[in-house]
Design a protein around this motif. Sequence first.
Motif, PDB file in Angstrom:
ATOM      1  N   LYS A 144       0.842  -1.204   0.000  1.00 24.63           N
ATOM      2  CA  LYS A 144       0.000   0.000   0.000  1.00 24.63           C
ATOM      3  C   LYS A 144       0.876   1.254   0.000  1.00 24.63           C
ATOM      4  O   LYS A 144       0.534   2.254  -0.628  1.00 24.63           O
ATOM      5  N   SER A 145       2.010   1.187   0.694  1.00 29.64           N
ATOM      6  CA  SER A 145       2.941   2.315   0.693  1.00 29.64           C
ATOM      7  C   SER A 145       3.506   2.527  -0.707  1.00 29.64           C
ATOM      8  O   SER A 145       3.584   3.656  -1.185  1.00 29.64           O
ATOM      9  N   ILE A 146       3.863   1.442  -1.368  1.00 31.28           N
ATOM     10  CA  ILE A 146       4.405   1.529  -2.727  1.00 31.28           C
ATOM     11  C   ILE A 146       3.341   2.041  -3.691  1.00 31.28           C
ATOM     12  O   ILE A 146       3.643   2.849  -4.575  1.00 31.28           O
ATOM     13  N   ALA A 147       2.101   1.603  -3.511  1.00 30.34           N
ATOM     14  CA  ALA A 147       1.019   2.089  -4.369  1.00 30.34           C
ATOM     15  C   ALA A 147       0.842   3.598  -4.208  1.00 30.34           C
ATOM     16  O   ALA A 147       0.566   4.306  -5.182  1.00 30.34           O
ATOM     17  N   ALA A 148       1.008   4.084  -2.982  1.00 28.01           N
ATOM     18  CA  ALA A 148       0.876   5.523  -2.724  1.00 28.01           C
ATOM     19  C   ALA A 148       2.069   6.312  -3.265  1.00 28.01           C
ATOM     20  O   ALA A 148       1.910   7.443  -3.708  1.00 28.01           O
ATOM     21  N   ASP A 149       3.252   5.707  -3.231  1.00 27.83           N
ATOM     22  CA  ASP A 149       4.466   6.387  -3.691  1.00 27.83           C
ATOM     23  C   ASP A 149       5.402   5.363  -4.322  1.00 27.83           C
ATOM     24  O   ASP A 149       6.285   4.821  -3.652  1.00 27.83           O
ATOM     25  N   PRO A 150       5.218   5.082  -5.610  1.00 26.94           N
ATOM     26  CA  PRO A 150       6.012   4.050  -6.279  1.00 26.94           C
ATOM     27  C   PRO A 150       7.520   4.328  -6.314  1.00 26.94           C
ATOM     28  O   PRO A 150       8.302   3.417  -6.549  1.00 26.94           O
ATOM     29  N   MET A 151       7.927   5.545  -6.055  1.00 26.86           N
ATOM     30  CA  MET A 151       9.347   5.884  -6.090  1.00 26.86           C
ATOM     31  C   MET A 151      10.000   5.853  -4.703  1.00 26.86           C
ATOM     32  O   MET A 151      11.162   6.221  -4.559  1.00 26.86           O
ATOM     33  N   ASN A 152       9.274   5.424  -3.695  1.00 25.73           N
ATOM     34  CA  ASN A 152       9.812   5.402  -2.332  1.00 25.73           C
ATOM     35  C   ASN A 152      10.789   4.242  -2.181  1.00 25.73           C
ATOM     36  O   ASN A 152      10.396   3.089  -2.033  1.00 25.73           O
ATOM     37  N   GLU A 153      12.061   4.573  -2.197  1.00 29.60           N
ATOM     38  CA  GLU A 153      13.108   3.554  -2.111  1.00 29.60           C
ATOM     39  C   GLU A 153      13.033   2.765  -0.810  1.00 29.60           C
ATOM     40  O   GLU A 153      13.249   1.548  -0.798  1.00 29.60           O
ATOM     41  N   ASP A 154      12.711   3.432   0.299  1.00 30.74           N
ATOM     42  CA  ASP A 154      12.609   2.729   1.587  1.00 30.74           C
ATOM     43  C   ASP A 154      11.521   1.668   1.554  1.00 30.74           C
ATOM     44  O   ASP A 154      11.692   0.575   2.094  1.00 30.74           O
ATOM     45  N   ALA A 155      10.400   1.987   0.930  1.00 33.85           N
ATOM     46  CA  ALA A 155       9.313   1.008   0.839  1.00 33.85           C
ATOM     47  C   ALA A 155       9.746  -0.191   0.001  1.00 33.85           C
ATOM     48  O   ALA A 155       9.503  -1.341   0.369  1.00 33.85           O
ATOM     49  N   TRP A 156      10.405   0.077  -1.122  1.00 30.65           N
ATOM     50  CA  TRP A 156      10.878  -1.023  -1.970  1.00 30.65           C
ATOM     51  C   TRP A 156      11.902  -1.879  -1.238  1.00 30.65           C
ATOM     52  O   TRP A 156      11.852  -3.114  -1.298  1.00 30.65           O
ATOM     53  N   ARG A 157      12.820  -1.250  -0.551  1.00 28.06           N
ATOM     54  CA  ARG A 157      13.844  -2.017   0.174  1.00 28.06           C
ATOM     55  C   ARG A 157      13.207  -2.833   1.300  1.00 28.06           C
ATOM     56  O   ARG A 157      13.648  -3.950   1.574  1.00 28.06           O
ATOM     57  N   THR A 158      12.185  -2.282   1.939  1.00 31.56           N
ATOM     58  CA  THR A 158      11.487  -3.052   2.976  1.00 31.56           C
ATOM     59  C   THR A 158      10.799  -4.255   2.343  1.00 31.56           C
ATOM     60  O   THR A 158      10.852  -5.365   2.876  1.00 31.56           O
ATOM     61  N   ARG A 159      10.162  -4.020   1.194  1.00 33.92           N
ATOM     62  CA  ARG A 159       9.496  -5.135   0.488  1.00 33.92           C
ATOM     63  C   ARG A 159      10.513  -6.210   0.125  1.00 33.92           C
ATOM     64  O   ARG A 159      10.268  -7.401   0.334  1.00 33.92           O
ATOM     65  N   ILE A 160      11.644  -5.795  -0.413  1.00 37.16           N
ATOM     66  CA  ILE A 160      12.697  -6.738  -0.812  1.00 37.16           C
ATOM     67  C   ILE A 160      13.172  -7.538   0.398  1.00 37.16           C
ATOM     68  O   ILE A 160      13.426  -8.738   0.303  1.00 37.16           O
ATOM     69  N   GLY A 161      13.263  -6.892   1.542  1.00 38.78           N
ATOM     70  CA  GLY A 161      13.684  -7.589   2.757  1.00 38.78           C
ATOM     71  C   GLY A 161      12.650  -8.563   3.287  1.00 38.78           C
ATOM     72  O   GLY A 161      12.987  -9.556   3.926  1.00 38.78           O
ATOM     73  N   LEU A 162      11.376  -8.301   3.011  1.00 39.89           N
ATOM     74  CA  LEU A 162      10.305  -9.167   3.500  1.00 39.89           C
ATOM     75  C   LEU A 162      10.122 -10.425   2.646  1.00 39.89           C
ATOM     76  O   LEU A 162       9.781 -11.486   3.164  1.00 39.89           O
ATOM     77  N   GLU A 163      10.323 -10.298   1.366  1.00 38.45           N
ATOM     78  CA  GLU A 163       9.990 -11.393   0.448  1.00 38.45           C
ATOM     79  C   GLU A 163      10.702 -12.708   0.767  1.00 38.45           C
ATOM     80  O   GLU A 163      10.066 -13.765   0.738  1.00 38.45           O
ATOM     81  N   PRO A 164      11.993 -12.706   1.093  1.00 35.32           N
ATOM     82  CA  PRO A 164      12.619 -13.989   1.424  1.00 35.32           C
ATOM     83  C   PRO A 164      11.994 -14.672   2.647  1.00 35.32           C
ATOM     84  O   PRO A 164      11.961 -15.896   2.723  1.00 35.32           O
ATOM     85  N   ASN A 165      11.477 -13.876   3.594  1.00 32.39           N
ATOM     86  CA  ASN A 165      10.815 -14.460   4.766  1.00 32.39           C
ATOM     87  C   ASN A 165       9.566 -15.233   4.366  1.00 32.39           C
ATOM     88  O   ASN A 165       9.117 -16.118   5.085  1.00 32.39           O
ATOM     89  N   LEU A 166       9.000 -14.869   3.226  1.00 31.98           N
ATOM     90  CA  LEU A 166       7.794 -15.533   2.730  1.00 31.98           C
ATOM     91  C   LEU A 166       8.134 -16.533   1.631  1.00 31.98           C
ATOM     92  O   LEU A 166       7.240 -17.035   0.952  1.00 31.98           O
ATOM     93  N   LYS A 167       9.426 -16.782   1.461  1.00 29.45           N
ATOM     94  CA  LYS A 167       9.918 -17.722   0.445  1.00 29.45           C
ATOM     95  C   LYS A 167       9.519 -17.288  -0.960  1.00 29.45           C
ATOM     96  O   LYS A 167       9.276 -18.107  -1.829  1.00 29.45           O
ATOM     97  N   GLU A 168       9.446 -15.983  -1.168  1.00 28.10           N
ATOM     98  CA  GLU A 168       9.096 -15.434  -2.478  1.00 28.10           C
ATOM     99  C   GLU A 168      10.369 -14.904  -3.140  1.00 28.10           C
ATOM    100  O   GLU A 168      10.532 -13.709  -3.367  1.00 28.10           O
ATOM    101  N   PHE A 169      11.272 -15.825  -3.488  1.00 30.13           N
ATOM    102  CA  PHE A 169      12.572 -15.430  -4.018  1.00 30.13           C
ATOM    103  C   PHE A 169      12.465 -14.811  -5.417  1.00 30.13           C
ATOM    104  O   PHE A 169      13.130 -13.827  -5.709  1.00 30.13           O
ATOM    105  N   ASP A 170      11.628 -15.382  -6.270  1.00 30.14           N
ATOM    106  CA  ASP A 170      11.464 -14.818  -7.616  1.00 30.14           C
ATOM    107  C   ASP A 170      10.872 -13.414  -7.534  1.00 30.14           C
ATOM    108  O   ASP A 170      11.277 -12.508  -8.264  1.00 30.14           O
ATOM    109  N   SER A 171       9.911 -13.255  -6.639  1.00 28.97           N
ATOM    110  CA  SER A 171       9.291 -11.949  -6.450  1.00 28.97           C
ATOM    111  C   SER A 171      10.313 -10.941  -5.922  1.00 28.97           C
ATOM    112  O   SER A 171      10.312  -9.777  -6.308  1.00 28.97           O
ATOM    113  N   SER A 172      11.200 -11.402  -5.060  1.00 28.10           N
ATOM    114  CA  SER A 172      12.234 -10.527  -4.512  1.00 28.10           C
ATOM    115  C   SER A 172      13.169 -10.043  -5.617  1.00 28.10           C
ATOM    116  O   SER A 172      13.509  -8.861  -5.682  1.00 28.10           O
ATOM    117  N   ILE A 173      13.561 -10.947  -6.501  1.00 24.96           N
ATOM    118  CA  ILE A 173      14.426 -10.573  -7.623  1.00 24.96           C
ATOM    119  C   ILE A 173      13.704  -9.579  -8.524  1.00 24.96           C
ATOM    120  O   ILE A 173      14.284  -8.575  -8.959  1.00 24.96           O
TER     121      ILE A 173
END
Length: 195
Positions: A144-173
């Motif tokens: 939702k943060s990314i949808a509100a501000d697609p250029m927010n690097e912090d939001a993207w980096r947080t998302r990237i950090g979360l994806e491996p915890n959910l075993k979403e490696f392809d999504s992380s890449i």
Amino acid sequence: MIAAANEAAPGGEPASAEDALAQARKLRQEGQLDEALKAYGKACQLRPRNEEALTEQFRLLAEMNLPADALKVLDKLAALNPKDPQRWLRKAMFAAEAGRPEEALKAAEKLTELQPADGTGWLLKGQCLAMLNRHEEALQAVDKSIAADPMNEDAWRTRIGLEPNLKEFDSSIASVSKLVRQNPKCLGAVYDRAG
């Protein structure tokens, strides 16, 4: 004869909230922090809606590393103007930094209620949920943060950090690749992509 404004009441107590606040500032400046804290308390007792005294009291409590007491003061400040998103943002950030993710999450949720279209509250909520190991919910909030501000690097980096915890490696890449495309100067994302 009119008494001076800074005169103490009988017994050495400050005569007004302003006097107590002035006394607190002086004591703080002199390094008498415990006494300054008492004087801030007196200023707030004499005038409970004294935002200036409450704000300074919060800062001193934070400086003295008393997060539970500091959060209580932030609650009082938020209660004085519950529709002010800055108060909830400050509480969420302070609680998170103090290692109190549950309290940070409540404040972030209030922030998202007040400003549902702003990505800041959603990002904070996601980060708090991640601290609580509620990764799926965290990812939803960060999205939702990314949808509100697609250029927010912090939001993207947080998302990237979360994806491996959910075993979403392809999504992380894919997320890292998207971030690099949006912001090629983001060296951290390039590093993440290489890893």
